[in-house]
Design an enzyme around this catalytic site. Structure first.
Site, PDB file in Angstrom:
ATOM      1  N   LYS A  17      14.767  -0.536  11.301  1.00  0.00           N
ATOM      2  CA  LYS A  17      15.471  -1.492  12.181  1.00  0.00           C
ATOM      3  C   LYS A  17      16.369  -2.425  11.352  1.00  0.00           C
ATOM      4  O   LYS A  17      17.525  -2.635  11.678  1.00  0.00           O
ATOM      5  CB  LYS A  17      14.454  -2.339  12.979  1.00  0.00           C
ATOM      6  CG  LYS A  17      13.497  -1.534  13.827  1.00  0.00           C
ATOM      7  CD  LYS A  17      12.532  -2.411  14.606  1.00  0.00           C
ATOM      8  CE  LYS A  17      11.559  -3.200  13.781  1.00  0.00           C
ATOM      9  NZ  LYS A  17      10.557  -2.395  13.047  1.00  0.00           N
ATOM     10  N   ARG A  92       8.798  -8.231  21.085  1.00  0.00           N
ATOM     11  CA  ARG A  92       7.698  -7.417  20.566  1.00  0.00           C
ATOM     12  C   ARG A  92       6.518  -7.385  21.509  1.00  0.00           C
ATOM     13  O   ARG A  92       5.527  -6.697  21.238  1.00  0.00           O
ATOM     14  CB  ARG A  92       7.238  -8.042  19.271  1.00  0.00           C
ATOM     15  CG  ARG A  92       7.272  -7.114  18.089  1.00  0.00           C
ATOM     16  CD  ARG A  92       7.017  -7.980  16.895  1.00  0.00           C
ATOM     17  NE  ARG A  92       6.701  -7.261  15.738  1.00  0.00           N
ATOM     18  CZ  ARG A  92       7.545  -7.073  14.728  1.00  0.00           C
ATOM     19  NH1 ARG A  92       8.780  -7.502  14.796  1.00  0.00           N
ATOM     20  NH2 ARG A  92       7.144  -6.453  13.656  1.00  0.00           N
ATOM     21  N   ARG A 131       9.325   0.062  -0.230  1.00  0.00           N
ATOM     22  CA  ARG A 131      10.443  -0.863   0.068  1.00  0.00           C
ATOM     23  C   ARG A 131      10.523  -2.020  -0.930  1.00  0.00           C
ATOM     24  O   ARG A 131       9.534  -2.658  -1.249  1.00  0.00           O
ATOM     25  CB  ARG A 131      10.266  -1.436   1.473  1.00  0.00           C
ATOM     26  CG  ARG A 131      11.232  -2.603   1.745  1.00  0.00           C
ATOM     27  CD  ARG A 131      11.275  -2.999   3.172  1.00  0.00           C
ATOM     28  NE  ARG A 131       9.974  -3.332   3.692  1.00  0.00           N
ATOM     29  CZ  ARG A 131       9.727  -3.520   4.985  1.00  0.00           C
ATOM     30  NH1 ARG A 131      10.697  -3.409   5.852  1.00  0.00           N
ATOM     31  NH2 ARG A 131       8.523  -3.824   5.400  1.00  0.00           N
ATOM     32  N   ARG A 164       7.455  -7.111  -0.136  1.00  0.00           N
ATOM     33  CA  ARG A 164       6.873  -7.977   0.889  1.00  0.00           C
ATOM     34  C   ARG A 164       5.357  -7.995   0.811  1.00  0.00           C
ATOM     35  O   ARG A 164       4.739  -6.959   0.604  1.00  0.00           O
ATOM     36  CB  ARG A 164       7.322  -7.503   2.276  1.00  0.00           C
ATOM     37  CG  ARG A 164       8.574  -8.220   2.733  1.00  0.00           C
ATOM     38  CD  ARG A 164       9.174  -7.652   3.960  1.00  0.00           C
ATOM     39  NE  ARG A 164       8.270  -7.442   5.082  1.00  0.00           N
ATOM     40  CZ  ARG A 164       8.662  -7.004   6.254  1.00  0.00           C
ATOM     41  NH1 ARG A 164       9.949  -6.748   6.465  1.00  0.00           N
ATOM     42  NH2 ARG A 164       7.810  -6.825   7.236  1.00  0.00           N
ATOM     43  N   ARG A 175      -0.436  -3.745  11.114  1.00  0.00           N
ATOM     44  CA  ARG A 175       0.888  -3.885  11.738  1.00  0.00           C
ATOM     45  C   ARG A 175       1.171  -2.705  12.674  1.00  0.00           C
ATOM     46  O   ARG A 175       1.734  -2.876  13.754  1.00  0.00           O
ATOM     47  CB  ARG A 175       1.973  -3.986  10.666  1.00  0.00           C
ATOM     48  CG  ARG A 175       1.957  -5.340   9.948  1.00  0.00           C
ATOM     49  CD  ARG A 175       2.759  -5.313   8.663  1.00  0.00           C
ATOM     50  NE  ARG A 175       4.146  -4.968   8.851  1.00  0.00           N
ATOM     51  CZ  ARG A 175       4.943  -4.488   7.888  1.00  0.00           C
ATOM     52  NH1 ARG A 175       4.467  -4.275   6.675  1.00  0.00           N
ATOM     53  NH2 ARG A 175       6.201  -4.218   8.150  1.00  0.00           N
TER      54      ARG A 175
HETATM   55  P1  AP5 Z   1      13.476  -1.257   7.114  1.00  0.00           P
HETATM   56  O1  AP5 Z   1      14.891  -1.113   7.555  1.00  0.00           O
HETATM   57  O2  AP5 Z   1      13.102  -2.447   6.289  1.00  0.00           O
HETATM   58  O3  AP5 Z   1      12.470  -1.053   8.353  1.00  0.00           O
HETATM   59  P2  AP5 Z   1      12.120  -2.034   9.556  1.00  0.00           P
HETATM   60  O4  AP5 Z   1      11.996  -1.202  10.781  1.00  0.00           O
HETATM   61  O5  AP5 Z   1      13.063  -3.197   9.590  1.00  0.00           O
HETATM   62  O6  AP5 Z   1      10.655  -2.450   9.077  1.00  0.00           O
HETATM   63  P3  AP5 Z   1       9.938  -3.855   9.036  1.00  0.00           P
HETATM   64  O7  AP5 Z   1       8.717  -3.635   8.167  1.00  0.00           O
HETATM   65  O8  AP5 Z   1      10.858  -4.955   8.615  1.00  0.00           O
HETATM   66  O9  AP5 Z   1       9.534  -4.021  10.505  1.00  0.00           O
HETATM   67  P4  AP5 Z   1       8.430  -4.871  11.068  1.00  0.00           P
HETATM   68  O10 AP5 Z   1       8.743  -4.758  12.481  1.00  0.00           O
HETATM   69  O11 AP5 Z   1       7.036  -4.528  10.699  1.00  0.00           O
HETATM   70  O12 AP5 Z   1       8.604  -6.262  10.284  1.00  0.00           O
HETATM   71  P5  AP5 Z   1       9.239  -7.650  10.726  1.00  0.00           P
HETATM   72  O13 AP5 Z   1       9.886  -8.227   9.542  1.00  0.00           O
HETATM   73  O14 AP5 Z   1      10.000  -7.530  11.983  1.00  0.00           O
HETATM   74  O15 AP5 Z   1      13.108   0.087   6.290  1.00  0.00           O
HETATM   75  C1  AP5 Z   1      11.833   0.266   5.699  1.00  0.00           C
HETATM   76  C2  AP5 Z   1      11.976   1.106   4.416  1.00  0.00           C
HETATM   77  O16 AP5 Z   1      12.376   2.430   4.765  1.00  0.00           O
HETATM   78  C3  AP5 Z   1      13.042   0.594   3.427  1.00  0.00           C
HETATM   79  O17 AP5 Z   1      12.608   0.789   2.115  1.00  0.00           O
HETATM   80  C4  AP5 Z   1      14.284   1.465   3.721  1.00  0.00           C
HETATM   81  O18 AP5 Z   1      15.102   1.624   2.582  1.00  0.00           O
HETATM   82  C5  AP5 Z   1      13.621   2.777   4.156  1.00  0.00           C
HETATM   83  N1  AP5 Z   1      14.397   3.489   5.173  1.00  0.00           N
HETATM   84  C6  AP5 Z   1      15.032   2.961   6.260  1.00  0.00           C
HETATM   85  N2  AP5 Z   1      15.604   3.941   6.995  1.00  0.00           N
HETATM   86  C7  AP5 Z   1      15.326   5.115   6.353  1.00  0.00           C
HETATM   87  C8  AP5 Z   1      15.649   6.482   6.629  1.00  0.00           C
HETATM   88  N3  AP5 Z   1      16.358   6.836   7.709  1.00  0.00           N
HETATM   89  N4  AP5 Z   1      15.187   7.430   5.775  1.00  0.00           N
HETATM   90  C9  AP5 Z   1      14.446   7.084   4.675  1.00  0.00           C
HETATM   91  N5  AP5 Z   1      14.124   5.798   4.346  1.00  0.00           N
HETATM   92  C10 AP5 Z   1      14.553   4.840   5.185  1.00  0.00           C
HETATM   93  O19 AP5 Z   1       7.904  -8.497  11.081  1.00  0.00           O
HETATM   94  C11 AP5 Z   1       7.002  -8.917  10.074  1.00  0.00           C
HETATM   95  C12 AP5 Z   1       5.903  -9.757  10.719  1.00  0.00           C
HETATM   96  O20 AP5 Z   1       6.470 -10.935  11.333  1.00  0.00           O
HETATM   97  C13 AP5 Z   1       5.124  -9.072  11.864  1.00  0.00           C
HETATM   98  O21 AP5 Z   1       4.056  -8.289  11.376  1.00  0.00           O
HETATM   99  C14 AP5 Z   1       4.657 -10.293  12.688  1.00  0.00           C
HETATM  100  O22 AP5 Z   1       3.545 -10.907  12.084  1.00  0.00           O
HETATM  101  C15 AP5 Z   1       5.838 -11.243  12.574  1.00  0.00           C
HETATM  102  N6  AP5 Z   1       6.826 -11.077  13.675  1.00  0.00           N
HETATM  103  C16 AP5 Z   1       8.142 -10.691  13.538  1.00  0.00           C
HETATM  104  N7  AP5 Z   1       8.759 -10.680  14.733  1.00  0.00           N
HETATM  105  C17 AP5 Z   1       7.819 -11.048  15.649  1.00  0.00           C
HETATM  106  C18 AP5 Z   1       7.859 -11.199  17.062  1.00  0.00           C
HETATM  107  N8  AP5 Z   1       8.987 -10.957  17.774  1.00  0.00           N
HETATM  108  N9  AP5 Z   1       6.716 -11.577  17.689  1.00  0.00           N
HETATM  109  C19 AP5 Z   1       5.578 -11.828  16.996  1.00  0.00           C
HETATM  110  N10 AP5 Z   1       5.480 -11.707  15.652  1.00  0.00           N
HETATM  111  C20 AP5 Z   1       6.594 -11.320  14.979  1.00  0.00           C
END
Ligand code: AP5
Length: 226
Positions: A17, A92, A131, A164, A175
């Protein structure tokens, strides 16, 4: 008729994402709004929100809806929404989605375009544990699939790459469980509204990017932006 646009990138942790939202934001001029990045910033600045969110995020659980919604409402009040928003990792939960619908409607947005980035769980662990993120500009790398030219250093701005805290295997498991429990049901919610697109996010970054561009351009044509 021309509306302000809102795109929502759904998908499990590690689906890509953030990687894809950065690309689309650069191309389109839309603002990229990642609740995960905003929460991590609050944690590193030690704000009240950050202090509340830190232990929850370290366990891999979701931050309570009211805290997230307050943060979103403050962010959306900033005057940079002319070209629209890409929401990454938000909404979410069902209550977040319902409240976002109300906010978008009253702020003059059209129906959101929702993209579910779909990847099987076995691929996600490799993506998350591999990552590394730039501590300066936020550029995302992967030691297996998208490494930087110099290990530990960002190609774009020379910033130090960091891992991270919630990418440890046991936190990733929680997660993924939180995603299955609270976020996956949103695909049905948006499907019923007729606004859901699904992209095969197991493909490589450029292929996923192409599929997303087509969806974005179609929406822009429909809304009279092209
Ligand atoms: P990346 O692009 O970083 O993936 P992502 O989907 O953004 O993953 P996140 O881990 O950031 O998502 P998340 O939803 O768990 O975390 P968030 O920060 O929102 O890619 C991942 C890896 O794969 C990278 O190394 C990249 O290079 C590689 N990659 C990407 N595409 C690829 C491809 N096509 N092929 C191969 N490799 C690829 O949330 C973190 C925490 O915050 C949550 O756990 C929660 O506690 C809190 N939080 C955040 N938002 C909310 C909300 N709305 N409500 C409640 N709690 C929340």
């Amino acid at each position: 008729m021309s509306h302000k646009r809102a795109f929502i990138f759904l998908g499990p942790p590690g689906a890509g994402k953030g990687t894809q939202a950065k690309r689309v934001a650069q191309r389109s001029g839309m603002a990229h709004l990642s609740t995960g990045d905003m929460l991590r910033e609050a944690v590193s600045r030690g704000t009240e929100l950050g202090k509340l969110a830190k232990p929850i995020m370290e366990r891999g659980e979701l931050v309570p809806d009211d805290l997230v919604m307050k943060m979103i409402e403050e962010r959306l009040a900033r005057p940079d929404s002319a070209a629209g928003f890409i929401f990454d990792g938000f909404p979410r939960t069902l209550p977040q989605a319902e409240r976002l619908d109300g906010i978008l409607e009253s702020a003059g947005f059209g129906k959101p375009v929702v993209v579910d980035l779909s990847v099987s769980h076995d691929k996600l662990l490799r993506r998350l544990t591999g990552r590394w993120t730039c501590s300066v500009g936020g550029e995302i790398y992967n030691v297996y699939d998208a490494p930087p030219k110099t290990p530990g250093i960002c190609d774009n701005d020379g910033g130090k790459l960091v891992q991270r805290a919630d990418d440890r295997a046991e936190v990733v498991k929680e997660r993924l469980a939180a995603y299955e429990r609270a976020t996956k049901p949103l695909t049905d919610y948006y499907q019923r509204q007729g606004v859901l697109h699904t992209v095969d996010a197991a493909a490589n970054v450029d292929e996923v990017s192409r599929a997303l561009s087509e969806i974005v351009e179609r929406a822009e044509r429909r809304d009279g932006h092209l």
